[in-house]
Motif scaffolding. Structure first.
Motif, PDB file in Angstrom:
ATOM      1  N   SER A   1      48.714  21.930  39.342  1.00  0.00           N
ATOM      2  CA  SER A   1      49.110  22.665  38.105  1.00  0.00           C
ATOM      3  C   SER A   1      49.991  23.468  37.887  1.00  0.00           C
ATOM      4  N   GLN A   2      50.071  24.388  38.741  1.00  0.00           N
ATOM      5  CA  GLN A   2      50.399  25.590  39.412  1.00  0.00           C
ATOM      6  C   GLN A   2      52.242  25.173  39.262  1.00  0.00           C
ATOM      7  N   ILE A   3      52.578  24.621  39.724  1.00  0.00           N
ATOM      8  CA  ILE A   3      53.789  24.348  39.845  1.00  0.00           C
ATOM      9  C   ILE A   3      54.805  22.887  39.460  1.00  0.00           C
ATOM     10  N   ALA A   4      53.275  21.866  38.963  1.00  0.00           N
ATOM     11  CA  ALA A   4      53.757  20.540  38.652  1.00  0.00           C
ATOM     12  C   ALA A   4      54.842  20.866  37.209  1.00  0.00           C
TER      13      ALA A   4
ATOM     14  N   ILE B   1      62.478  22.553  53.094  1.00  0.00           N
ATOM     15  CA  ILE B   1      62.660  20.621  52.486  1.00  0.00           C
ATOM     16  C   ILE B   1      61.283  20.996  52.166  1.00  0.00           C
ATOM     17  N   ALA B   2      60.296  21.879  53.503  1.00  0.00           N
ATOM     18  CA  ALA B   2      58.942  21.448  52.701  1.00  0.00           C
ATOM     19  C   ALA B   2      58.747  21.552  51.643  1.00  0.00           C
ATOM     20  N   LYS B   3      58.880  23.092  51.520  1.00  0.00           N
ATOM     21  CA  LYS B   3      58.185  23.702  50.218  1.00  0.00           C
ATOM     22  C   LYS B   3      59.135  22.430  49.219  1.00  0.00           C
ATOM     23  N   ASP B   4      59.995  22.207  49.072  1.00  0.00           N
ATOM     24  CA  ASP B   4      60.457  21.359  47.872  1.00  0.00           C
ATOM     25  C   ASP B   4      59.504  19.856  47.486  1.00  0.00           C
ATOM     26  N   LEU B   5      59.274  19.879  49.319  1.00  0.00           N
ATOM     27  CA  LEU B   5      58.836  18.105  48.783  1.00  0.00           C
ATOM     28  C   LEU B   5      57.041  18.640  48.700  1.00  0.00           C
ATOM     29  N   ASN B   6      56.993  19.787  48.946  1.00  0.00           N
ATOM     30  CA  ASN B   6      55.502  20.239  48.743  1.00  0.00           C
ATOM     31  C   ASN B   6      55.724  19.891  46.204  1.00  0.00           C
ATOM     32  N   GLU B   7      56.705  20.453  45.415  1.00  0.00           N
ATOM     33  CA  GLU B   7      57.043  20.852  44.257  1.00  0.00           C
ATOM     34  C   GLU B   7      57.200  19.518  44.280  1.00  0.00           C
ATOM     35  N   LEU B   8      57.748  19.070  44.711  1.00  0.00           N
ATOM     36  CA  LEU B   8      57.762  16.545  44.226  1.00  0.00           C
ATOM     37  C   LEU B   8      56.171  16.221  44.733  1.00  0.00           C
TER      38      LEU B   8
ATOM     39  N   VAL C   1      53.261   8.953  47.421  1.00  0.00           N
ATOM     40  CA  VAL C   1      51.974  10.285  46.946  1.00  0.00           C
ATOM     41  C   VAL C   1      52.161  10.932  49.001  1.00  0.00           C
ATOM     42  N   ASP C   2      51.166   9.768  49.260  1.00  0.00           N
ATOM     43  CA  ASP C   2      50.998   9.444  50.663  1.00  0.00           C
ATOM     44  C   ASP C   2      52.424   9.661  51.993  1.00  0.00           C
ATOM     45  N   MET C   3      53.705   9.253  51.531  1.00  0.00           N
ATOM     46  CA  MET C   3      54.938   9.228  52.226  1.00  0.00           C
ATOM     47  C   MET C   3      54.924  10.471  51.596  1.00  0.00           C
ATOM     48  N   ILE C   4      55.268  11.477  51.322  1.00  0.00           N
ATOM     49  CA  ILE C   4      55.977  12.409  50.904  1.00  0.00           C
ATOM     50  C   ILE C   4      54.932  13.351  51.685  1.00  0.00           C
ATOM     51  N   ALA C   5      53.486  13.146  51.691  1.00  0.00           N
ATOM     52  CA  ALA C   5      52.344  14.344  52.548  1.00  0.00           C
ATOM     53  C   ALA C   5      53.118  14.081  53.740  1.00  0.00           C
ATOM     54  N   GLU C   6      52.855  12.993  54.341  1.00  0.00           N
ATOM     55  CA  GLU C   6      53.221  12.569  55.587  1.00  0.00           C
ATOM     56  C   GLU C   6      54.703  13.146  56.372  1.00  0.00           C
TER      57      GLU C   6
ATOM     58  N   ALA D   1      53.200  17.785  44.153  1.00  0.00           N
ATOM     59  CA  ALA D   1      52.346  18.234  42.784  1.00  0.00           C
ATOM     60  C   ALA D   1      52.915  17.478  41.756  1.00  0.00           C
ATOM     61  N   ASN D   2      54.262  17.772  41.378  1.00  0.00           N
ATOM     62  CA  ASN D   2      54.481  16.346  40.755  1.00  0.00           C
ATOM     63  C   ASN D   2      54.035  14.704  40.423  1.00  0.00           C
ATOM     64  N   PHE D   3      54.533  15.237  41.416  1.00  0.00           N
ATOM     65  CA  PHE D   3      54.104  13.555  41.513  1.00  0.00           C
ATOM     66  C   PHE D   3      51.617  12.770  41.224  1.00  0.00           C
ATOM     67  N   GLN D   4      51.697  13.989  41.751  1.00  0.00           N
ATOM     68  CA  GLN D   4      50.350  13.627  41.787  1.00  0.00           C
ATOM     69  C   GLN D   4      49.978  14.576  40.562  1.00  0.00           C
ATOM     70  N   ILE D   5      50.992  14.766  39.129  1.00  0.00           N
ATOM     71  CA  ILE D   5      50.925  14.957  38.094  1.00  0.00           C
ATOM     72  C   ILE D   5      50.792  13.726  36.839  1.00  0.00           C
ATOM     73  N   TYR D   6      52.378  13.070  37.818  1.00  0.00           N
ATOM     74  CA  TYR D   6      52.544  11.458  37.452  1.00  0.00           C
ATOM     75  C   TYR D   6      51.442  10.210  37.610  1.00  0.00           C
ATOM     76  N   TYR D   7      50.755  10.309  38.643  1.00  0.00           N
ATOM     77  CA  TYR D   7      49.619   9.569  39.396  1.00  0.00           C
ATOM     78  C   TYR D   7      48.667   9.709  38.210  1.00  0.00           C
ATOM     79  N   GLN D   8      48.238  10.446  38.264  1.00  0.00           N
ATOM     80  CA  GLN D   8      46.964  11.324  36.564  1.00  0.00           C
ATOM     81  C   GLN D   8      47.257  10.150  35.882  1.00  0.00           C
ATOM     82  N   ASN D   9      48.655  10.959  35.022  1.00  0.00           N
ATOM     83  CA  ASN D   9      49.120   9.966  34.070  1.00  0.00           C
ATOM     84  C   ASN D   9      49.032   8.673  33.589  1.00  0.00           C
TER      85      ASN D   9
END
Length: 159
Positions: free
Chosen positions: A86-89, A16-23, A64-69, A25-33
């Motif tokens: 960028s490698q997994i998003a 689950i943590a691995k999948d949350l890390n994928e999420l 992003v903060d909630m996911i990381a925590e 990464a995607n949220f960070q790209i979304y945020y920057q967009n």
């Protein structure tokens, strides 16, 4: 089955943590967009969209903060470099977007990808009795489905 200190199966929480890390990464790209859209939007709808994009990136930053925590709560380490993100998003990267329709379509496509990942995590967290992750994913999905509906309405499209 070996349980961690919050009573969850260690192997399942690692997945689950691995999948949350994928999420994450995607949220960070979304945020920057969203930051880029906020800065670069032009045209007659500038004032409305500038404010809306700020609202969306503020919300994304909180998530992003909630996911990381949550990843930390599960005993794992959140990704924290743009190289990792960028490698997994899978969320599309929006570069130099200033047109309103293009910006809104990017948001819809990004949220659609986020929801896909969240549904997969929701399924796994449900099977692992991980109510904390399950609840978070459910809340995210509910909010994002409404945002997609509103963005599609703005584009004069149906869900």
């Amino acid at each position: 089955m070996t349980l961690n200190s919050i009573g969850l199966d260690i192997q399942k929480t690692k997945e689950i943590a691995k999948d949350l890390n994928e999420l994450l990464a995607n949220f960070q790209i979304y945020y920057q967009n969203l930051r880029g859209l906020h800065w670069n939007i032009k045209g007659k709808r500038f004032f409305d969209l500038h404010v809306k994009f700020e609202e969306l990136y503020t919300d994304a930053n909180e998530k992003v903060d909630m996911i990381a925590e949550r990843i930390l709560t599960l005993g794992e380490t959140p990704l924290h470099t743009f190289e990792d993100y960028s490698q997994i998003a899978k969320v599309p990267v929006g570069k130099d977007i200033s047109q309103d329709d293009v910006a809104i379509n990017l948001i819809v496509n990004s949220i659609t990808e986020l929801i896909t990942i969240e549904r997969m995590i929701l399924d796994k967290s449900d099977k692992a009795n991980d109510e904390g992750t399950n609840s978070m994913m459910s809340d995210f999905i509910t909010e994002q489905e409404k945002t997609v509906w509103m963005m599609k309405a703005w584009l004069s499209e149906t869900i």
